[in-house]
Design an enzyme around this catalytic site. Structure first.
Site, mmCIF file in Angstrom:
data_model
loop_
_atom_site.group_PDB
_atom_site.id
_atom_site.type_symbol
_atom_site.label_atom_id
_atom_site.label_comp_id
_atom_site.label_asym_id
_atom_site.label_seq_id
_atom_site.Cartn_x
_atom_site.Cartn_y
_atom_site.Cartn_z
ATOM 1 C CG HIS A 274 -1.794 1.167 1.362
ATOM 2 N ND1 HIS A 274 -3.110 1.158 0.996
ATOM 3 C CD2 HIS A 274 -1.544 2.422 1.807
ATOM 4 C CE1 HIS A 274 -3.636 2.357 1.209
ATOM 5 N NE2 HIS A 274 -2.700 3.140 1.705
ATOM 6 C CD GLU A 275 1.475 3.668 3.717
ATOM 7 O OE1 GLU A 275 1.706 4.757 3.138
ATOM 8 O OE2 GLU A 275 0.409 3.425 4.321
ATOM 9 C CG HIS A 278 0.341 6.235 -0.532
ATOM 10 N ND1 HIS A 278 -0.627 7.011 -1.116
ATOM 11 C CD2 HIS A 278 -0.279 5.528 0.448
ATOM 12 C CE1 HIS A 278 -1.802 6.776 -0.509
ATOM 13 N NE2 HIS A 278 -1.624 5.877 0.434
ATOM 14 C CD GLU A 304 -5.629 5.367 0.386
ATOM 15 O OE1 GLU A 304 -4.640 6.102 0.582
ATOM 16 O OE2 GLU A 304 -5.839 4.330 1.034
HETATM 17 ZN ZN ZN Z 1 -3.035 5.206 1.832
#
Ligand code: ZN
Length: 512
Positions: A274-275, A278, A304
């Protein structure tokens, strides 16, 4: 006649101000990772000073005059004598700089300082309150923050709801009037799918994920996945923090964090992915535009979308695990050696209503967001008092998810957001899920061999596609323009719902 040099003067002034923001961001990163607990109070002051300096410089007569030589300072309209000499990039730069300037100008310096200080302090109190499960400890801070955010909305001005002013900070252009019907329709689909999953005879065996997994090996594996995704460790790093996050000070320094639990393997793994999504966005921004809005992410929703695309569309797909599962088995032979890939794939895609948002599956996650959206709206619009929040929280979670928190730590105190004044932030998570599904659908159309590539561990075509379609533009386009441009469609929940139907229909053996 303005020479190009004065646009350069504006840009170099903006870059200088950005250095202050970046210095503050380094301090914030440190606060969440390595700072000794005892230095909380002074860190709050240091951060407040830097943010106030940045605010003062940005709203200074110097910036006003530099900007004012291109746009009408009151309306943001490009001056008639500049219209034809400026290209699209310059237009976008001025449009976005004016947006930031006019918003900042509305907030008095003393207010910014007070808010920064409150946020930094409240964040530390929240950590203690959550640890000791003591909402009363956090209550006075939260009350002050809500009042400050209501005041901020008044300063910024708004139409329809003060919440719109706060939402606009994180997701420019988004409004309560847009979100309500979008969320209502999505909710109907989610509840329908959740019922079908509940009635399914298929039961994932998730106990295989909660065996004992060496934490150092987990972090190493997370690092391996990040590298494979194309996250550049020469321009970033991975550390541990209580709440995983990404922060960047330049495309050459975009950092991610994760957390790790011995008996919860998916937590570290999926926060790394997830990160990482980003982080790739931040590393993919244009260094040439650093310090200006064109070197920044469009919105939190688009940000996101990048993390969710990697985490869910890629990281929870069969193709991804076809490639990666043997490697995970090699890392944890005792725990997973005898577990079939299909069994593992089903387990990491378990859908079950739960209490904690950050651990929620990709379907029920959005119900958590809807709960927070409704509560925030009530609080910011002044219909609910802050001391009523624990009760309201529990009632809404029960209504949406059918589960009840047994204490405030797993209820109203679970999220960090309100402690730093981020009201209006939560809806961007669901927007991110919807944008992610739209983008991934388009990526599949544009690259016929995408799934095959993912199945072979070749994630670079996807990373490059995202670099090219999303990352490199910074704030050149608004979120809605970018999505329209890349996918040919306006924001819709259809691809997201379709993905869920397909995936969970297969996994849980129901037809939609
Ligand atoms: Zn996030």
């Amino acid at each position: 006649m303005t020479s190009p040099a004065s646009l350069d003067s504006l840009k170099s002034k903006l870059r200088e101000i950005h250095h202050l923001h970046d210095a503050a961001a380094v301090l914030s990163w440190d606060q969440e990772t390595y700072m000794p607990a005892g230095s909380g109070a002074i860190r709050a002051e240091q951060l407040a000073t830097l943010q106030t300096l940045a605010h003062n410089q940005f709203t200074s007569p110097e910036v006003e005059s530099l900007l004012g030589s291109f746009v009408d300072i009151d309306t943001g309209t490009i001056l008639p004598n500049q219209e034809t000499t400026l290209d699209d990039t310059a237009h976008a730069l001025l449009r976005e700089t004016w947006r930031d300037f006019s918003r900042a100008k509305k907030l008095p310096s003393s207010f910014v300082n007070k808010l920064e200080r409150e946020c930094s302090l409240a964040q530390q109190i929240w950590q203690e309150a959550r640890k000791t499960n003591d909402f009363q400890r956090f209550l006075p801070n939260l009350e002050r923050l809500v009042r400050l955010k209501q005041q901020e909305a008044e300063y910024l001005s708004y139409t329809d709801s003060p919440y719109n002013a706060l939402l606009d900070t994180f997701e420019p252009g988004s409004t309560v009037a847009q979100l309500r019907p979008l969320f209502a329709e999505l909710r109907t689909h989610l509840i329908r799918l959740l019922d079908q999953i509940r009635n399914s005879p298929v039961q994932p065996n998730t106990s295989l994920l909660t065996q004992s997994f060496d934490t150092a090996k987990q972090v190493d594996f997370g690092r391996l996945v990040l590298k494979q995704m194309g996250y550049n460790f020469q321009r970033g790093r991975l550390d541990l923090s209580a709440h995983p996050f990404t922060t960047a000070f330049h495309p050459t320094d975009a950092r991610v964090t994760t957390r790790v639990f011995e008996k919860d393997m998916p937590s570290c793994l999926f926060s790394c992915i997830h990160e990482g999504g980003h982080g790739l966005y931040e590393q993919g921004l244009s260094p040439q535009h650093y310090g200006t809005p064109l070197g920044e992410a469009i919105s939190l929703g688009i940000h996101e979308s990048q993390s969710r695309l990697w985490e869910n569309s890629v990281g929870r797909s069969q193709a991804f695990w076809k490639y990666l599962y043997p490697k995970l088995q090699e890392t944890f032979p005792e725990q997973l050696g005898a577990v079939q890939a299909e069994e593992f794939y089903l387990a990491i895609n378990q859908v079950v209503p739960s209490l904690v948002r950050v651990e929620a599956d990709e379907l029920t996650y959005n119900l958590h967001i809807m709960v927070r959206f409704e509560i925030e709206l009530e609080v910011i619009e002044g219909r609910v008092e802050v001391d009523e929040l624990p009760e309201l929280w529990n009632a809404k979670i029960e209504e949406y998810l059918g589960v009840t928190p047994s204490n405030d730590a797993e209820g109203v105190l679970q999220d960090v957001h309100w402690s730093f004044g981020a009201f209006g932030y939560f809806p961007t998570y669901t927007l991110g899920n919807l944008y992610a599904a739209m983008l991934f659908q388009q990526a599949k159309q544009d690259m016929a061999d995408l799934e095959q590539n993912i199945g072979q561990g070749n994630f670079l075509p996807l990373k490059n596609w995202l670099n090219d379609r999303v990352h490199k533009w910074g704030r050149q386009y608004s979120a809605s323009d970018l999505i329209q441009q890349v996918t040919g469609q306006a924001l819709t929940s259809e691809p997201f719902v379709k993905d869920l139907e397909e995936k969970f229909g297969n996994l849980y053996q129901f037809s939609t």
